[in-house]
Write an enzyme that holds these catalytic residues in place. Structure first.
Site, PDB file in Angstrom:
ATOM      1  N   ARG A 270       0.837  -1.207   0.000  1.00 16.08           N
ATOM      2  CA  ARG A 270       0.000   0.000   0.000  1.00 16.08           C
ATOM      3  C   ARG A 270       0.876   1.263   0.000  1.00 16.08           C
ATOM      4  O   ARG A 270       1.710   1.449   0.886  1.00 16.08           O
ATOM      5  CB  ARG A 270      -0.897  -0.021   1.247  1.00 16.08           C
ATOM      6  N   LEU A 340      -4.793  -1.728   7.839  1.00 19.78           N
ATOM      7  CA  LEU A 340      -5.405  -1.933   6.524  1.00 19.78           C
ATOM      8  C   LEU A 340      -6.352  -0.793   6.129  1.00 19.78           C
ATOM      9  O   LEU A 340      -6.971  -0.838   5.063  1.00 19.78           O
ATOM     10  CB  LEU A 340      -6.157  -3.270   6.495  1.00 19.78           C
ATOM     11  N   GLU A 365     -14.677 -21.088  26.999  1.00 21.89           N
ATOM     12  CA  GLU A 365     -13.630 -21.896  27.650  1.00 21.89           C
ATOM     13  C   GLU A 365     -13.052 -21.179  28.867  1.00 21.89           C
ATOM     14  O   GLU A 365     -11.861 -21.289  29.155  1.00 21.89           O
ATOM     15  CB  GLU A 365     -12.498 -22.200  26.664  1.00 21.89           C
ATOM     16  N   GLY A 366     -13.911 -20.419  29.561  1.00 21.06           N
ATOM     17  CA  GLY A 366     -13.460 -19.619  30.691  1.00 21.06           C
ATOM     18  C   GLY A 366     -13.131 -18.226  30.191  1.00 21.06           C
ATOM     19  O   GLY A 366     -12.283 -18.059  29.307  1.00 21.06           O
TER      20      GLY A 366
HETATM   21  P1  TGC Z   1     -13.047 -26.609  41.848  1.00 19.46           P
HETATM   22  O1  TGC Z   1     -13.713 -26.817  43.167  1.00 19.46           O
HETATM   23  O2  TGC Z   1     -11.907 -25.659  41.747  1.00 19.46           O
HETATM   24  O3  TGC Z   1     -12.586 -28.021  41.271  1.00 19.46           O
HETATM   25  C1  TGC Z   1     -13.457 -29.135  41.215  1.00 19.46           C
HETATM   26  C2  TGC Z   1     -12.637 -30.344  40.842  1.00 19.46           C
HETATM   27  O4  TGC Z   1     -12.158 -30.185  39.506  1.00 19.46           O
HETATM   28  C3  TGC Z   1     -10.712 -30.134  39.473  1.00 19.46           C
HETATM   29  N1  TGC Z   1     -10.370 -29.085  38.505  1.00 19.46           N
HETATM   30  C4  TGC Z   1      -9.769 -29.327  37.341  1.00 19.46           C
HETATM   31  N2  TGC Z   1      -9.306 -30.452  36.784  1.00 19.46           N
HETATM   32  C5  TGC Z   1      -8.737 -30.363  35.577  1.00 19.46           C
HETATM   33  N3  TGC Z   1      -8.652 -29.202  34.878  1.00 19.46           N
HETATM   34  C6  TGC Z   1      -9.125 -28.054  35.406  1.00 19.46           C
HETATM   35  N4  TGC Z   1      -9.047 -26.925  34.708  1.00 19.46           N
HETATM   36  C7  TGC Z   1      -9.703 -28.083  36.694  1.00 19.46           C
HETATM   37  N5  TGC Z   1     -10.263 -27.137  37.486  1.00 19.46           N
HETATM   38  C8  TGC Z   1     -10.662 -27.775  38.605  1.00 19.46           C
HETATM   39  C9  TGC Z   1     -10.307 -29.788  40.895  1.00 19.46           C
HETATM   40  O5  TGC Z   1      -9.025 -30.242  41.186  1.00 19.46           O
HETATM   41  C10 TGC Z   1     -11.377 -30.506  41.683  1.00 19.46           C
HETATM   42  O6  TGC Z   1     -11.069 -31.887  41.681  1.00 19.46           O
HETATM   43  P2  TGC Z   1     -11.444 -32.827  42.938  1.00 19.46           P
HETATM   44  O7  TGC Z   1     -10.828 -34.136  42.633  1.00 19.46           O
HETATM   45  O8  TGC Z   1     -10.839 -32.124  44.137  1.00 19.46           O
HETATM   46  O9  TGC Z   1     -12.935 -32.856  43.001  1.00 19.46           O
HETATM   47  O10 TGC Z   1     -14.134 -26.215  40.802  1.00 19.46           O
HETATM   48  P3  TGC Z   1     -15.125 -25.049  40.763  1.00 19.46           P
HETATM   49  O11 TGC Z   1     -16.445 -25.631  40.484  1.00 19.46           O
HETATM   50  O12 TGC Z   1     -14.984 -24.160  41.974  1.00 19.46           O
HETATM   51  O13 TGC Z   1     -14.583 -24.289  39.470  1.00 19.46           O
HETATM   52  C11 TGC Z   1     -14.191 -23.007  39.499  1.00 19.46           C
HETATM   53  C12 TGC Z   1     -13.962 -22.427  38.065  1.00 19.46           C
HETATM   54  C13 TGC Z   1     -14.545 -21.029  38.046  1.00 19.46           C
HETATM   55  C14 TGC Z   1     -12.467 -22.356  37.848  1.00 19.46           C
HETATM   56  C15 TGC Z   1     -14.619 -23.287  36.969  1.00 19.46           C
HETATM   57  O14 TGC Z   1     -15.977 -23.409  37.174  1.00 19.46           O
HETATM   58  C16 TGC Z   1     -14.370 -22.721  35.579  1.00 19.46           C
HETATM   59  O15 TGC Z   1     -13.353 -23.001  34.940  1.00 19.46           O
HETATM   60  N6  TGC Z   1     -15.354 -21.920  35.041  1.00 19.46           N
HETATM   61  C17 TGC Z   1     -15.322 -21.470  33.666  1.00 19.46           C
HETATM   62  C18 TGC Z   1     -16.409 -22.188  32.888  1.00 19.46           C
HETATM   63  C19 TGC Z   1     -15.963 -22.575  31.521  1.00 19.46           C
HETATM   64  O16 TGC Z   1     -14.789 -22.511  31.170  1.00 19.46           O
HETATM   65  N7  TGC Z   1     -16.878 -23.035  30.707  1.00 19.46           N
HETATM   66  C20 TGC Z   1     -16.551 -23.517  29.406  1.00 19.46           C
HETATM   67  C21 TGC Z   1     -17.720 -24.209  28.766  1.00 19.46           C
HETATM   68  S1  TGC Z   1     -17.249 -25.188  27.368  1.00 19.46           S
HETATM   69  C22 TGC Z   1     -16.854 -24.068  26.192  1.00 19.46           C
HETATM   70  O17 TGC Z   1     -16.828 -22.905  26.369  1.00 19.46           O
HETATM   71  C23 TGC Z   1     -16.540 -24.665  24.896  1.00 19.46           C
HETATM   72  S2  TGC Z   1     -16.195 -23.558  23.659  1.00 19.46           S
HETATM   73  C24 TGC Z   1     -15.336 -24.621  22.694  1.00 19.46           C
HETATM   74  C25 TGC Z   1     -15.054 -24.248  21.346  1.00 19.46           C
HETATM   75  O18 TGC Z   1     -15.983 -23.972  20.546  1.00 19.46           O
HETATM   76  O19 TGC Z   1     -13.856 -24.280  21.001  1.00 19.46           O
HETATM   77  P1  FAD Z   2     -21.168 -14.948  32.570  1.00 19.62           P
HETATM   78  O1  FAD Z   2     -20.622 -16.079  33.373  1.00 19.62           O
HETATM   79  O2  FAD Z   2     -22.532 -14.482  32.866  1.00 19.62           O
HETATM   80  O3  FAD Z   2     -20.163 -13.726  32.672  1.00 19.62           O
HETATM   81  C1  FAD Z   2     -20.515 -12.373  32.317  1.00 19.62           C
HETATM   82  C2  FAD Z   2     -19.336 -11.466  32.686  1.00 19.62           C
HETATM   83  O4  FAD Z   2     -19.121 -11.534  34.119  1.00 19.62           O
HETATM   84  C3  FAD Z   2     -18.020 -11.896  32.026  1.00 19.62           C
HETATM   85  O5  FAD Z   2     -17.287 -10.763  31.652  1.00 19.62           O
HETATM   86  C4  FAD Z   2     -17.307 -12.645  33.144  1.00 19.62           C
HETATM   87  O6  FAD Z   2     -15.889 -12.599  33.016  1.00 19.62           O
HETATM   88  C5  FAD Z   2     -17.772 -11.870  34.372  1.00 19.62           C
HETATM   89  N1  FAD Z   2     -17.699 -12.671  35.599  1.00 19.62           N
HETATM   90  C6  FAD Z   2     -18.400 -13.815  35.891  1.00 19.62           C
HETATM   91  N2  FAD Z   2     -18.036 -14.295  37.096  1.00 19.62           N
HETATM   92  C7  FAD Z   2     -17.080 -13.446  37.571  1.00 19.62           C
HETATM   93  C8  FAD Z   2     -16.279 -13.401  38.737  1.00 19.62           C
HETATM   94  N3  FAD Z   2     -16.361 -14.353  39.677  1.00 19.62           N
HETATM   95  N4  FAD Z   2     -15.404 -12.377  38.892  1.00 19.62           N
HETATM   96  C9  FAD Z   2     -15.274 -11.426  37.934  1.00 19.62           C
HETATM   97  N5  FAD Z   2     -15.993 -11.405  36.801  1.00 19.62           N
HETATM   98  C10 FAD Z   2     -16.878 -12.409  36.623  1.00 19.62           C
HETATM   99  N6  FAD Z   2     -20.300 -23.707  26.432  1.00 19.62           N
HETATM  100  C11 FAD Z   2     -20.372 -25.066  26.410  1.00 19.62           C
HETATM  101  O7  FAD Z   2     -20.692 -25.714  27.410  1.00 19.62           O
HETATM  102  N7  FAD Z   2     -20.098 -25.755  25.258  1.00 19.62           N
HETATM  103  C12 FAD Z   2     -19.759 -25.141  24.106  1.00 19.62           C
HETATM  104  O8  FAD Z   2     -19.493 -25.801  23.089  1.00 19.62           O
HETATM  105  C13 FAD Z   2     -19.703 -23.707  24.090  1.00 19.62           C
HETATM  106  N8  FAD Z   2     -19.456 -23.040  22.926  1.00 19.62           N
HETATM  107  C14 FAD Z   2     -19.588 -21.676  22.899  1.00 19.62           C
HETATM  108  C15 FAD Z   2     -19.552 -20.997  21.665  1.00 19.62           C
HETATM  109  C16 FAD Z   2     -19.758 -19.625  21.615  1.00 19.62           C
HETATM  110  C17 FAD Z   2     -19.802 -18.938  20.279  1.00 19.62           C
HETATM  111  C18 FAD Z   2     -19.923 -18.892  22.823  1.00 19.62           C
HETATM  112  C19 FAD Z   2     -20.108 -17.398  22.794  1.00 19.62           C
HETATM  113  C20 FAD Z   2     -19.948 -19.551  24.040  1.00 19.62           C
HETATM  114  C21 FAD Z   2     -19.802 -20.943  24.093  1.00 19.62           C
HETATM  115  N9  FAD Z   2     -19.934 -21.638  25.303  1.00 19.62           N
HETATM  116  C22 FAD Z   2     -19.977 -23.022  25.304  1.00 19.62           C
HETATM  117  C23 FAD Z   2     -20.289 -20.928  26.522  1.00 19.62           C
HETATM  118  C24 FAD Z   2     -19.107 -20.217  27.181  1.00 19.62           C
HETATM  119  O9  FAD Z   2     -18.248 -21.142  27.789  1.00 19.62           O
HETATM  120  C25 FAD Z   2     -19.677 -19.205  28.180  1.00 19.62           C
HETATM  121  O10 FAD Z   2     -20.210 -18.136  27.401  1.00 19.62           O
HETATM  122  C26 FAD Z   2     -18.625 -18.692  29.131  1.00 19.62           C
HETATM  123  O11 FAD Z   2     -18.202 -19.706  30.029  1.00 19.62           O
HETATM  124  C27 FAD Z   2     -19.117 -17.474  29.950  1.00 19.62           C
HETATM  125  O12 FAD Z   2     -20.383 -17.682  30.486  1.00 19.62           O
HETATM  126  P2  FAD Z   2     -21.557 -16.582  30.263  1.00 19.62           P
HETATM  127  O13 FAD Z   2     -21.599 -16.264  28.818  1.00 19.62           O
HETATM  128  O14 FAD Z   2     -22.769 -17.103  30.920  1.00 19.62           O
HETATM  129  O15 FAD Z   2     -21.036 -15.279  31.007  1.00 19.62           O
END
Ligand code: TGC
Ligand code: FAD
Length: 386
Positions: A270, A340, A365-366
């Site tokens: 560019r 761009l 995924e968190g």
């Molecule tokens: P907590 O009490 O800390 O732990 C419960 C048990 O789990 C174990 N653990 C883990 N193990 C492996 N990997 C990890 N990352 C682990 N985190 C915890 C822990 O050692 C314990 O084991 P045990 O044997 O003592 O029972 O669990 P909590 O319920 O207080 O969790 C806290 C927190 C906030 C960290 C958890 O809930 C969390 O990571 N929240 C975020 C939710 C999230 O990531 N959702 C994702 C949904 S799936 C998605 O988004 C797919 S998108 C995919 C795509 O399209 O690519």
């Molecule tokens: P909330 O939990 O309501 O959070 C809202 C806001 O509050 C965020 O900014 C967050 O960081 C903040 N917040 C929440 N708690 C706290 C705290 N303790 N301290 C400070 N800030 C906080 N899930 C699946 O299970 N399977 C899938 O395949 C999957 N695919 C996805 C695909 C897409 C396109 C999207 C958008 C989401 C998908 N998800 C899936 C869900 C995804 O994992 C959630 O959106 C994500 O975990 C956040 O949850 P929430 O959207 O309810 O936001």
């Protein structure tokens, strides 16, 4: 391609091959149509079988005809796929890390034999149901229930934001098993069962070339043997997330690298004020900063691979890398888009598409906040969630 620190010099033959295969696949099959797919909001389902044939689904698992590649090779695969689009990497990481992994790690022999070959070849598509409408960041509060009635379970509840749900044959559903005191357990639910519906979520402004839906379960009956036998509690779903977050830490670097390469080339071509904009110091600063941040992200990803390979990787380290690399990719996409000019806001160039995708990757995924708190907890010993 940017490899400023010569990290690729240490790759072995198999790792180079998988990187090249994925790069060619993205160049030939993804890039030509991804802008259009993003515009019309559809996932290119014709690629599902092809990705299976190329071994893109969980190639790092052992057995079941898996190529059993190294964790570095798996990471490079995620990097190359996400350089094409986060929706393509998402498809592969959900199928591999969130569906095949729990079946492989926690399933019965029958479940493994029944599902792993089909999923690996892309003959069946899987999804992962953890998030609920009222429980996103805190899935431990989930309400979806499973009640044992003789030799079957009856499932009720709603999962939302589920990647692949509208195109899935099977869902890994996390639910409270009320016959076991409400412990969280994983269930394999075929999506053609009565009472299952998977409506597509329309109108997304991010991750448009990915199929996202809800997963509604109304008195869905499944055989008792569809429960994953070998895990109970939140460790089940959270351990799957660690696998997928590992792939995202690598994948985000790919999206950032693609933005960087597009911006670098554009800046050389560019011309403004009588020459290429790349000659301006302000532009060179952006280029140098992007390259530095991408290289740091690559270092993190390669280090995770080494730790994972020898079995020393902690989930908190994965959180640090997912958090950092996605933030880096989000910033890089924005800087590249800026370089761009007006052309940067179209689908003719990838940065704005990556930038929009990164809003999802930053959240799923968190969220970035949640990973901050996971790392904060490990560093201070104090959990901020409670
Ligand atoms: P907590 O009490 O800390 O732990 C419960 C048990 O789990 C174990 N653990 C883990 N193990 C492996 N990997 C990890 N990352 C682990 N985190 C915890 C822990 O050692 C314990 O084991 P045990 O044997 O003592 O029972 O669990 P909590 O319920 O207080 O969790 C806290 C927190 C906030 C960290 C958890 O809930 C969390 O990571 N929240 C975020 C939710 C999230 O990531 N959702 C994702 C949904 S799936 C998605 O988004 C797919 S998108 C995919 C795509 O399209 O690519
Ligand atoms: P909330 O939990 O309501 O959070 C809202 C806001 O509050 C965020 O900014 C967050 O960081 C903040 N917040 C929440 N708690 C706290 C705290 N303790 N301290 C400070 N800030 C906080 N899930 C699946 O299970 N399977 C899938 O395949 C999957 N695919 C996805 C695909 C897409 C396109 C999207 C958008 C989401 C998908 N998800 C899936 C869900 C995804 O994992 C959630 O959106 C994500 O975990 C956040 O949850 P929430 O959207 O309810 O936001």
């Amino acid at each position: 391609m940017l490899d400023y620190l010569d990290l690729e010099a240490d790759l072995d033959e198999k790792e180079r091959l998988i990187r090249e295969t994925a790069r060619e696949f993205v160049d030939d099959r993804v890039r030509p149509e991804i802008g259009e797919r993003f515009e019309d909001g559809s996932f290119p389902t014709d690629l599902i079988g092809e990705m299976g044939e190329l071994g893109f689904y969980a190639p790092n698992l052992e057995g079941y005809d898996s190529p059993n590649v190294s964790e570095t090779a798996y990471g490079l695969l995620m990097q190359e796929l996400e350089a094409g689009d986060s929706g393509i990497r998402s498809m592969a990481s959900v199928q591999g890390a969130l569906v095949m992994y729990p079946i492989h790690a926690y399933g019965s022999d029958e479940q493994r034999e029944n599902w792993l070959p089909k999923l690996g070849e892309g003959e069946a598509v899987g999804c992962f149901g953890l998030t609920e409408p009222e429980h996103g960041s805190n899935p431990s509060a989930m309400e979806t229930s499973a009640d044992r009635e003789g030799e079957r379970y009856v499932l009720n509840g709603t999962k939302t934001w589920i990647t692949n749900a509208p195109i899935a044959d099977v869902a890994v559903v996390w639910a409270r098993d009320r016959s076991e005191g409400g412990d969280v357990r994983g269930f394999l639910v075929e999506t053609d069962r009565e009472g299952v519906s998977t409506p597509k979520i329309e109108d997304k402004l991010s991750m448009r070339a990915s199929s996202t839906g809800s997963l509604e379960l109304r008195d869905v009956e499944i055989p008792a043997e569809n429960r994953l036998p070998d895990v109970s509690g939140m460790k089940g779903p959270l351990s799957c997330l660690t696998q997928a977050r590992y792939g995202i830490a690598w994948g985000a670097v790919g999206a950032a690298r693609d933005c960087f390469e597009v911006a670098r080339e554009y800046a050389s071509d560019r011309e403004q004020f009588g020459g290429p904009i790349a000659r301006f110091q302000l532009q060179q600063r952006k280029i140098a900063e992007m390259a530095t941040q991408i290289s740091l992200g690559q270092l993190l990803a390669y280090r995770l691979a080494d730790l994972k390979e020898r079995g020393d990787l902690r989930p908190e380290q994965v959180s640090m890398a997912k958090r950092n690399n996605v933030r880096m990719a989000r910033e890089t996409a924005r800087t590249a888009r800026e370089m761009l000019g007006g052309n940067g806001i179209t689908t003719d160039y990838s940065p704005m598409r990556h930038m929009a995708n990164m809003e999802t990757v930053y959240t799923y995924e968190g969220t970035h906040d949640i990973h901050t708190l996971i790392v904060g907890e490990e560093l201070t010993g104090i959990a901020a969630f409670e």
